[in-house]
Scaffold this motif. Sequence first.
Motif, mmCIF file in Angstrom:
data_model
loop_
_atom_site.group_PDB
_atom_site.id
_atom_site.type_symbol
_atom_site.label_atom_id
_atom_site.label_comp_id
_atom_site.label_asym_id
_atom_site.label_seq_id
_atom_site.Cartn_x
_atom_site.Cartn_y
_atom_site.Cartn_z
ATOM 1 N N PHE A 37 0.822 -1.209 0.000
ATOM 2 C CA PHE A 37 0.000 0.000 0.000
ATOM 3 C C PHE A 37 0.862 1.269 0.000
ATOM 4 C CE2 PHE A 37 -2.929 -3.152 1.795
ATOM 5 C CZ PHE A 37 -4.060 -2.916 1.022
ATOM 6 N N ASP A 38 0.311 2.311 -0.590
ATOM 7 C CA ASP A 38 0.897 3.646 -0.586
ATOM 8 C C ASP A 38 0.317 4.357 0.629
ATOM 9 O OD1 ASP A 38 2.501 5.642 -1.694
ATOM 10 O OD2 ASP A 38 0.893 6.448 -2.940
ATOM 11 N N VAL A 39 1.125 4.630 1.652
ATOM 12 C CA VAL A 39 0.616 5.004 2.970
ATOM 13 C C VAL A 39 0.790 6.499 3.231
ATOM 14 C CG1 VAL A 39 0.760 4.540 5.448
ATOM 15 C CG2 VAL A 39 1.202 2.696 3.805
ATOM 16 N N TYR A 40 -0.302 7.129 3.679
ATOM 17 C CA TYR A 40 -0.315 8.559 3.994
ATOM 18 C C TYR A 40 -0.787 8.763 5.431
ATOM 19 C CZ TYR A 40 -0.060 9.118 -1.086
ATOM 20 O OH TYR A 40 0.326 9.054 -2.406
ATOM 21 N N LEU A 41 -0.129 9.689 6.147
ATOM 22 C CA LEU A 41 -0.480 9.992 7.536
ATOM 23 C C LEU A 41 -0.872 11.458 7.634
ATOM 24 C CD1 LEU A 41 2.631 8.306 9.237
ATOM 25 C CD2 LEU A 41 0.518 7.213 8.473
ATOM 26 N N GLY A 42 -2.110 11.720 7.995
ATOM 27 C CA GLY A 42 -2.568 13.097 8.121
ATOM 28 C C GLY A 42 -2.146 13.724 9.435
ATOM 29 N N ASN A 43 -2.100 15.049 9.445
ATOM 30 C CA ASN A 43 -1.812 15.826 10.648
ATOM 31 C C ASN A 43 -2.866 16.930 10.764
ATOM 32 O OD1 ASN A 43 1.107 15.013 11.709
ATOM 33 N ND2 ASN A 43 1.205 15.057 9.476
ATOM 34 N N ALA A 44 -3.626 16.921 11.839
ATOM 35 C CA ALA A 44 -4.719 17.874 12.007
ATOM 36 C C ALA A 44 -4.210 19.302 12.077
ATOM 37 C CB ALA A 44 -5.509 17.534 13.263
ATOM 38 N N ARG A 45 -5.030 20.226 11.618
ATOM 39 C CA ARG A 45 -4.709 21.654 11.734
ATOM 40 C C ARG A 45 -4.371 22.015 13.177
ATOM 41 N NH1 ARG A 45 -9.654 24.944 9.775
ATOM 42 N NH2 ARG A 45 -9.324 23.638 7.941
ATOM 43 N N GLY A 46 -3.349 22.840 13.330
ATOM 44 C CA GLY A 46 -2.918 23.255 14.661
ATOM 45 C C GLY A 46 -1.801 22.419 15.240
ATOM 46 N N THR A 47 -1.563 21.207 14.680
ATOM 47 C CA THR A 47 -0.439 20.397 15.140
ATOM 48 C C THR A 47 0.852 20.952 14.533
ATOM 49 O OG1 THR A 47 -0.680 18.824 13.302
ATOM 50 C CG2 THR A 47 -1.882 18.341 15.339
ATOM 51 N N ILE A 48 1.996 20.489 15.008
ATOM 52 C CA ILE A 48 3.265 21.088 14.585
ATOM 53 C C ILE A 48 3.517 20.937 13.090
ATOM 54 C CG2 ILE A 48 4.368 20.901 16.837
ATOM 55 C CD1 ILE A 48 5.755 18.369 15.845
ATOM 56 N N TYR A 49 2.914 19.935 12.460
ATOM 57 C CA TYR A 49 3.123 19.727 11.027
ATOM 58 C C TYR A 49 2.055 20.408 10.177
ATOM 59 C CZ TYR A 49 6.404 16.190 12.678
ATOM 60 O OH TYR A 49 7.440 15.547 13.307
ATOM 61 N N SER A 50 1.086 21.053 10.819
ATOM 62 C CA SER A 50 0.000 21.711 10.074
ATOM 63 C C SER A 50 -0.384 23.031 10.725
ATOM 64 C CB SER A 50 -1.233 20.792 10.016
ATOM 65 O OG SER A 50 -0.954 19.571 9.390
ATOM 66 N N GLN A 51 0.632 23.839 11.086
ATOM 67 C CA GLN A 51 0.333 25.093 11.783
ATOM 68 C C GLN A 51 0.305 26.308 10.863
ATOM 69 O OE1 GLN A 51 2.581 25.959 15.318
ATOM 70 N NE2 GLN A 51 1.175 24.765 16.569
ATOM 71 N N LYS A 52 0.727 26.157 9.634
ATOM 72 C CA LYS A 52 0.758 27.306 8.738
ATOM 73 C C LYS A 52 -0.627 27.611 8.184
ATOM 74 C CE LYS A 52 5.560 26.664 7.233
ATOM 75 N NZ LYS A 52 6.462 26.415 6.073
ATOM 76 N N HIS A 53 -0.866 28.896 7.937
ATOM 77 C CA HIS A 53 -2.123 29.352 7.346
ATOM 78 C C HIS A 53 -1.804 30.472 6.373
ATOM 79 C CE1 HIS A 53 -6.086 31.325 7.037
ATOM 80 N NE2 HIS A 53 -6.588 30.146 7.369
ATOM 81 N N ASN A 54 -2.629 30.607 5.348
ATOM 82 C CA ASN A 54 -2.373 31.627 4.326
ATOM 83 C C ASN A 54 -2.403 33.048 4.865
ATOM 84 O OD1 ASN A 54 -2.042 29.695 2.368
ATOM 85 N ND2 ASN A 54 -4.082 29.934 1.467
ATOM 86 N N SER A 55 -3.174 33.301 5.920
ATOM 87 C CA SER A 55 -3.268 34.670 6.434
ATOM 88 C C SER A 55 -3.239 34.749 7.958
ATOM 89 C CB SER A 55 -4.547 35.341 5.917
ATOM 90 O OG SER A 55 -5.691 34.620 6.321
ATOM 91 N N LEU A 56 -3.638 33.690 8.649
ATOM 92 C CA LEU A 56 -3.691 33.717 10.111
ATOM 93 C C LEU A 56 -2.401 33.174 10.721
ATOM 94 C CD1 LEU A 56 -7.297 32.314 10.672
ATOM 95 C CD2 LEU A 56 -6.590 34.716 10.659
ATOM 96 N N ASP A 57 -2.126 33.630 11.945
ATOM 97 C CA ASP A 57 -0.940 33.178 12.664
ATOM 98 C C ASP A 57 -1.362 32.682 14.051
ATOM 99 O OD1 ASP A 57 1.389 34.015 14.746
ATOM 100 O OD2 ASP A 57 2.257 33.431 12.827
ATOM 101 N N PRO A 58 -0.865 31.512 14.485
ATOM 102 C CA PRO A 58 -1.291 30.985 15.781
ATOM 103 C C PRO A 58 -0.952 31.894 16.953
ATOM 104 C CG PRO A 58 0.503 29.671 14.860
ATOM 105 C CD PRO A 58 0.036 30.587 13.779
ATOM 106 N N LYS A 59 -0.017 32.822 16.775
ATOM 107 C CA LYS A 59 0.346 33.750 17.853
ATOM 108 C C LYS A 59 -0.352 35.097 17.693
ATOM 109 C CE LYS A 59 4.863 31.639 18.686
ATOM 110 N NZ LYS A 59 6.341 31.834 18.701
ATOM 111 N N ASN A 60 -0.201 35.707 16.532
ATOM 112 C CA ASN A 60 -0.745 37.049 16.337
ATOM 113 C C ASN A 60 -2.253 37.071 16.133
ATOM 114 O OD1 ASN A 60 1.874 38.089 16.509
ATOM 115 N ND2 ASN A 60 2.224 37.817 14.317
ATOM 116 N N ASP A 61 -2.808 36.016 15.558
ATOM 117 C CA ASP A 61 -4.258 35.919 15.352
ATOM 118 C C ASP A 61 -4.792 34.749 16.179
ATOM 119 O OD1 ASP A 61 -4.431 37.898 13.029
ATOM 120 O OD2 ASP A 61 -3.001 36.429 12.261
ATOM 121 N N SER A 62 -4.363 34.702 17.423
ATOM 122 C CA SER A 62 -4.571 33.517 18.249
ATOM 123 C C SER A 62 -6.027 33.075 18.331
ATOM 124 C CB SER A 62 -4.028 33.777 19.652
ATOM 125 O OG SER A 62 -4.223 32.661 20.478
ATOM 126 N N LYS A 63 -6.940 33.984 18.653
ATOM 127 C CA LYS A 63 -8.336 33.607 18.888
ATOM 128 C C LYS A 63 -8.955 33.011 17.625
ATOM 129 C CE LYS A 63 -12.647 35.358 20.898
ATOM 130 N NZ LYS A 63 -13.581 34.846 19.884
#
Length: 400
Positions: A98-124
């Motif tokens: 099998f060709d195996v893929y492992l997802g990482n939920a938003r907000g985890t260390i591997y999925s923290q980037k966002h096109n416009s929001l920042d986990p620190k500056n746009d925290s809420k």
Amino acid sequence: MKVLSILVVLLTLIYFSLFRNPLPDIQRNVCERIRSKNYPCELLNTTTEDGFVIGIHHLSNPGGKPILLWHGMLQNAATWAMNFPSQDLIYLLHDAGFDVYLGNARGTIYSQKHNSLDPKNDSKEYWERCEFDYGSRYDLPAVIDYILENTGYQKLGYVGHSRGSTLMSVLLTEKPEYSYKVNLYVALSPPVFVANTKSPAIRLINQALKNLYVNDLFSLFGVHSLGIKNPVLIKMFTEVCKTTPIVCEFAVFMFAGWDFDNFNRTRIPIYISNPETIPIQDLNHGLQCVNKGLFGKYDFGSEKNIEIYGQATAPLYDLSKIPHDGTKWMIYYGGNDIMVVPEDVDTLVKELDPRVLYSKPIFLPKFSHLDFVWGTNANKFIYYDVVKAMLKQDFGKISK
């Protein structure tokens, strides 16, 4: 002189306890851990419709049928690579072609980037959008579509543990068309209905949030997520687990349940070496499901519910919307699992159309909540059967 000798001995012991690492997987990221077992690994990325960049770990098997695995709360893809190739599902799947893929939920260390929001500056705003309803509606579709587009298959297999099962259960109700893109869904200890959870830790947190006005304090001080990210603290915890494993065992078992026979005590420092952040709103959503005994959307209160949902009460996820001719479910649950208990799994099964079940739900009397991913004999009781079931599936290869 005697005092100096004692001091030297103490400093030497401290040095070796802090810097000598007999468990190298503690320091390795997901790909380093997988490659150390002589398997391929790369980190891919795809962007969701609402701008989150989701990291996908990939154990490449060119031409192989695609399988997507998704982790639970407070975890990331590392949870699938905790033990050894003969024990972990990802390696057994890869060995089977099998060709195996492992997802990482938003907000985890591997999925923290966002096109416009920042986990620190746009925290809420950022962390509110990391609640599991968003992950179901945006993360899973983005990752599934990315995999299918890049492999030439029409369908994939899916394995979700804990919150990873919740996400898929929500997706299949909210976007039923994805039932025709996922042919087999393996739900490992699925927290869909959780009214009867017996986890002391969950119950304690629930009471604190309800009776001690902890949520009000979080809002007052601008706290929108909780987690242990400080490397010094993580190092301290792993060292405690090495020297006094019973302390960490107790902490883990307070959440998940007891099962000493299926737990590799020597690897406890590895198990707790990848702590993740939990958004406050995500935690509150889960506790709403506990308190109401219902599988529903986030309850903002009647006034905001009307604004968002067009009704005073938060809508329920309607499991009857899941097409019976689409995704088939394999459900596994445990007798020593105090987080997702048999009574709640029975409720889930009763709510599902029997035609969506691939097989009768499988009850494992001795399994606790984390045995489904970390258990040393999960291969024997779950993984071998999962591999066999996936091999029988038609993934709909598209001719090019």
